[in-house]
Design a protein around this motif. Sequence first.
Motif, PDB file in Angstrom:
ATOM      1  N   LEU A   8       2.137  -6.422  -4.319  1.00 34.88           N
ATOM      2  CA  LEU A   8       0.641  -6.242  -5.411  1.00 34.88           C
ATOM      3  C   LEU A   8       0.860  -6.743  -5.887  1.00 34.88           C
ATOM      4  CD1 LEU A   8       2.094  -2.038  -5.458  1.00 34.88           C
ATOM      5  CD2 LEU A   8       0.645  -3.234  -3.979  1.00 34.88           C
ATOM      6  N   GLN A   9       1.466  -7.663  -6.613  1.00 32.60           N
ATOM      7  CA  GLN A   9       1.868  -9.250  -7.133  1.00 32.60           C
ATOM      8  C   GLN A   9       0.567  -9.556  -6.086  1.00 32.60           C
ATOM      9  OE1 GLN A   9       5.684  -8.985  -8.661  1.00 32.60           O
ATOM     10  NE2 GLN A   9       4.955  -8.797 -10.742  1.00 32.60           N
ATOM     11  N   LEU A  10       0.982 -10.283  -5.308  1.00 33.09           N
ATOM     12  CA  LEU A  10       0.180 -11.049  -4.825  1.00 33.09           C
ATOM     13  C   LEU A  10      -1.070 -10.248  -4.942  1.00 33.09           C
ATOM     14  CD1 LEU A  10       0.541 -13.778  -2.632  1.00 33.09           C
ATOM     15  CD2 LEU A  10       0.680 -11.754  -0.719  1.00 33.09           C
ATOM     16  N   LEU A  11      -1.287  -9.586  -4.362  1.00 33.42           N
ATOM     17  CA  LEU A  11      -2.484  -9.343  -4.163  1.00 33.42           C
ATOM     18  C   LEU A  11      -3.497  -9.360  -5.516  1.00 33.42           C
ATOM     19  CD1 LEU A  11      -2.049  -5.571  -1.950  1.00 33.42           C
ATOM     20  CD2 LEU A  11      -3.835  -7.932  -1.380  1.00 33.42           C
ATOM     21  N   TYR A  12      -2.191  -9.194  -6.581  1.00 34.33           N
ATOM     22  CA  TYR A  12      -2.702  -8.693  -7.652  1.00 34.33           C
ATOM     23  C   TYR A  12      -3.863 -10.315  -8.342  1.00 34.33           C
ATOM     24  CZ  TYR A  12      -4.464  -8.880 -12.783  1.00 34.33           C
ATOM     25  OH  TYR A  12      -4.613  -9.136 -13.957  1.00 34.33           O
ATOM     26  N   GLN A  13      -2.517 -11.556  -7.716  1.00 34.04           N
ATOM     27  CA  GLN A  13      -3.222 -12.587  -8.423  1.00 34.04           C
ATOM     28  C   GLN A  13      -4.235 -13.006  -7.494  1.00 34.04           C
ATOM     29  OE1 GLN A  13       0.793 -14.124  -7.728  1.00 34.04           O
ATOM     30  NE2 GLN A  13       1.686 -13.583 -10.022  1.00 34.04           N
ATOM     31  N   ALA A  14      -4.430 -12.896  -5.955  1.00 36.67           N
ATOM     32  CA  ALA A  14      -5.250 -12.830  -5.555  1.00 36.67           C
ATOM     33  C   ALA A  14      -6.992 -12.624  -6.059  1.00 36.67           C
ATOM     34  CB  ALA A  14      -5.218 -13.410  -3.877  1.00 36.67           C
ATOM     35  N   ASN A  15      -6.030 -11.717  -6.802  1.00 42.29           N
ATOM     36  CA  ASN A  15      -7.865 -10.549  -6.779  1.00 42.29           C
ATOM     37  C   ASN A  15      -8.323  -9.699  -5.498  1.00 42.29           C
ATOM     38  OD1 ASN A  15      -9.701  -9.540  -8.612  1.00 42.29           O
ATOM     39  ND2 ASN A  15     -11.501 -11.054  -7.865  1.00 42.29           N
ATOM     40  N   MET A  16      -6.777  -9.456  -5.488  1.00 44.50           N
ATOM     41  CA  MET A  16      -7.604  -8.376  -3.933  1.00 44.50           C
ATOM     42  C   MET A  16      -6.718  -7.083  -3.996  1.00 44.50           C
ATOM     43  SD  MET A  16      -8.437 -11.233  -1.455  1.00 44.50           S
ATOM     44  CE  MET A  16      -8.046  -9.514  -0.075  1.00 44.50           C
ATOM     45  N   MET A  17      -6.557  -6.725  -5.031  1.00 43.49           N
ATOM     46  CA  MET A  17      -6.753  -5.072  -5.228  1.00 43.49           C
ATOM     47  C   MET A  17      -7.627  -4.178  -4.794  1.00 43.49           C
ATOM     48  SD  MET A  17      -3.068  -5.144  -5.972  1.00 43.49           S
ATOM     49  CE  MET A  17      -2.920  -3.311  -6.232  1.00 43.49           C
ATOM     50  N   LYS A  18      -8.602  -5.045  -4.551  1.00 44.14           N
ATOM     51  CA  LYS A  18     -10.326  -3.943  -4.427  1.00 44.14           C
ATOM     52  C   LYS A  18     -10.023  -3.620  -3.504  1.00 44.14           C
ATOM     53  CE  LYS A  18     -13.300  -5.176  -8.470  1.00 44.14           C
ATOM     54  NZ  LYS A  18     -14.464  -5.762  -8.796  1.00 44.14           N
ATOM     55  N   SER A  19      -9.522  -4.500  -2.288  1.00 43.63           N
ATOM     56  CA  SER A  19      -9.330  -4.239  -0.946  1.00 43.63           C
ATOM     57  C   SER A  19      -8.040  -4.366  -0.760  1.00 43.63           C
ATOM     58  CB  SER A  19      -9.157  -5.634   0.185  1.00 43.63           C
ATOM     59  OG  SER A  19     -10.300  -6.198  -0.530  1.00 43.63           O
ATOM     60  N   TYR A  20      -7.260  -3.159  -1.567  1.00 41.62           N
ATOM     61  CA  TYR A  20      -6.256  -2.257  -1.142  1.00 41.62           C
ATOM     62  C   TYR A  20      -6.066  -1.383  -0.325  1.00 41.62           C
ATOM     63  CZ  TYR A  20      -1.908   0.300  -1.353  1.00 41.62           C
ATOM     64  OH  TYR A  20      -0.160   0.562  -0.897  1.00 41.62           O
ATOM     65  N   GLU A  21      -6.808  -0.309   0.306  1.00 36.73           N
ATOM     66  CA  GLU A  21      -6.786   0.308   1.253  1.00 36.73           C
ATOM     67  C   GLU A  21      -7.702  -0.302   3.005  1.00 36.73           C
ATOM     68  OE1 GLU A  21      -6.397   3.313   1.323  1.00 36.73           O
ATOM     69  OE2 GLU A  21      -4.945   3.232  -0.908  1.00 36.73           O
ATOM     70  N   ARG A  22      -8.050  -1.406   2.390  1.00 37.22           N
ATOM     71  CA  ARG A  22      -7.973  -2.082   3.846  1.00 37.22           C
ATOM     72  C   ARG A  22      -6.446  -2.564   4.008  1.00 37.22           C
ATOM     73  NH1 ARG A  22     -13.371  -4.466   1.631  1.00 37.22           N
ATOM     74  NH2 ARG A  22     -12.647  -6.502   2.079  1.00 37.22           N
ATOM     75  N   VAL A  23      -6.809  -3.886   3.592  1.00 36.35           N
ATOM     76  CA  VAL A  23      -4.352  -4.255   3.764  1.00 36.35           C
ATOM     77  C   VAL A  23      -3.834  -2.678   4.720  1.00 36.35           C
ATOM     78  CG1 VAL A  23      -3.238  -4.931   2.900  1.00 36.35           C
ATOM     79  CG2 VAL A  23      -5.548  -6.227   1.912  1.00 36.35           C
ATOM     80  N   MET A  24      -3.799  -1.606   3.239  1.00 33.49           N
ATOM     81  CA  MET A  24      -3.221  -0.861   4.059  1.00 33.49           C
ATOM     82  C   MET A  24      -3.373  -0.359   5.385  1.00 33.49           C
ATOM     83  SD  MET A  24      -1.523   1.880   3.613  1.00 33.49           S
ATOM     84  CE  MET A  24      -1.184   3.261   3.239  1.00 33.49           C
ATOM     85  N   ALA A  25      -5.029  -0.017   5.875  1.00 29.63           N
ATOM     86  CA  ALA A  25      -5.322   0.567   7.760  1.00 29.63           C
ATOM     87  C   ALA A  25      -4.685  -1.271   7.644  1.00 29.63           C
ATOM     88  CB  ALA A  25      -6.778   0.454   6.842  1.00 29.63           C
ATOM     89  N   ALA A  26      -4.950  -1.889   7.796  1.00 32.00           N
ATOM     90  CA  ALA A  26      -4.267  -2.728   8.850  1.00 32.00           C
ATOM     91  C   ALA A  26      -3.193  -3.174   8.927  1.00 32.00           C
ATOM     92  CB  ALA A  26      -4.577  -4.593   8.356  1.00 32.00           C
ATOM     93  N   PHE A  27      -2.622  -2.585   8.099  1.00 28.05           N
ATOM     94  CA  PHE A  27      -0.888  -2.563   7.925  1.00 28.05           C
ATOM     95  C   PHE A  27      -0.549  -0.864   8.799  1.00 28.05           C
ATOM     96  CE2 PHE A  27       3.584  -0.809   7.193  1.00 28.05           C
ATOM     97  CZ  PHE A  27       3.906  -1.946   6.750  1.00 28.05           C
ATOM     98  N   ARG A  28      -1.682  -0.138   8.719  1.00 27.16           N
ATOM     99  CA  ARG A  28      -0.826   1.048   9.789  1.00 27.16           C
ATOM    100  C   ARG A  28      -1.568   1.385  11.152  1.00 27.16           C
ATOM    101  NH1 ARG A  28      -3.505   4.523  12.161  1.00 27.16           N
ATOM    102  NH2 ARG A  28      -2.827   6.679  12.132  1.00 27.16           N
ATOM    103  N   ASP A  29      -2.427  -0.248  11.134  1.00 24.29           N
ATOM    104  CA  ASP A  29      -3.175  -1.102  12.615  1.00 24.29           C
ATOM    105  C   ASP A  29      -1.531  -1.578  12.861  1.00 24.29           C
ATOM    106  OD1 ASP A  29      -5.337   0.793  12.277  1.00 24.29           O
ATOM    107  OD2 ASP A  29      -6.785  -1.944  11.777  1.00 24.29           O
ATOM    108  N   LEU A  30      -1.051  -2.409  12.306  1.00 20.15           N
ATOM    109  CA  LEU A  30       0.147  -2.666  13.612  1.00 20.15           C
ATOM    110  C   LEU A  30       0.776  -2.012  13.463  1.00 20.15           C
ATOM    111  CD1 LEU A  30       0.036  -5.629  10.424  1.00 20.15           C
ATOM    112  CD2 LEU A  30      -0.164  -6.273  13.287  1.00 20.15           C
ATOM    113  N   LEU A  31       1.310  -1.287  12.753  1.00 21.12           N
ATOM    114  CA  LEU A  31       2.095   0.059  13.020  1.00 21.12           C
ATOM    115  C   LEU A  31       2.307   0.813  14.547  1.00 21.12           C
ATOM    116  CD1 LEU A  31       2.935   1.659   8.963  1.00 21.12           C
ATOM    117  CD2 LEU A  31       4.425   0.509  11.050  1.00 21.12           C
TER     118      LEU A  31
END
Length: 160
Positions: free
Chosen positions: A74-97
């Motif tokens: 989460l800190q990495l996403l925050y520092q990269a200004n990617m928290m707005k994309s959290y749900e897309r990251v979550m969906a990609a993680f779920r796809d990998l599962l």
Amino acid sequence: MIISTKQYAQALFEVSQEQNVVMDVYAELQAVSLILEDEKINRIFTRTYQDETILDPLWKTLRSTFSKQVVNFLQLLYQANMMKSYERVMAAFRDLLEIHEYLSRVDVVSAIALSDQEKISLQKTLKEKYKGDLEMHYEIDANLLQGMIVHVRSDIYDTS
């Protein structure tokens, strides 16, 4: 260099796979999704310019609740200004599962609501055929005369 949401998800997946905590991390990511539904918290995380000391109490609380892997991510996403994309990251993680058979999404559409016993029986039957956890989603469609349609990965079972 621009890093995509899929690359972030892949990195977290690989780390959690190496540490044998893939499904634990997924459960924590789902909990974070619920936290981010709070408008105030979401605004804090998605602001681009702010005094980062504002986040210190929030990071402290997250560290007491979630694993080191998830908080660091989460800190990495925050520092990269990617928290707005959290749900897309979550969906990609779920796809990998799903790809790696840790999880299967099951969509069940039935003519009437299934009883708890029917749901348990269906889940037991599917568990015998599919590896990993099952993420069950139920829907009622009055257009079906009877029975149900079950979607699992690329398989469709139609008893309507």
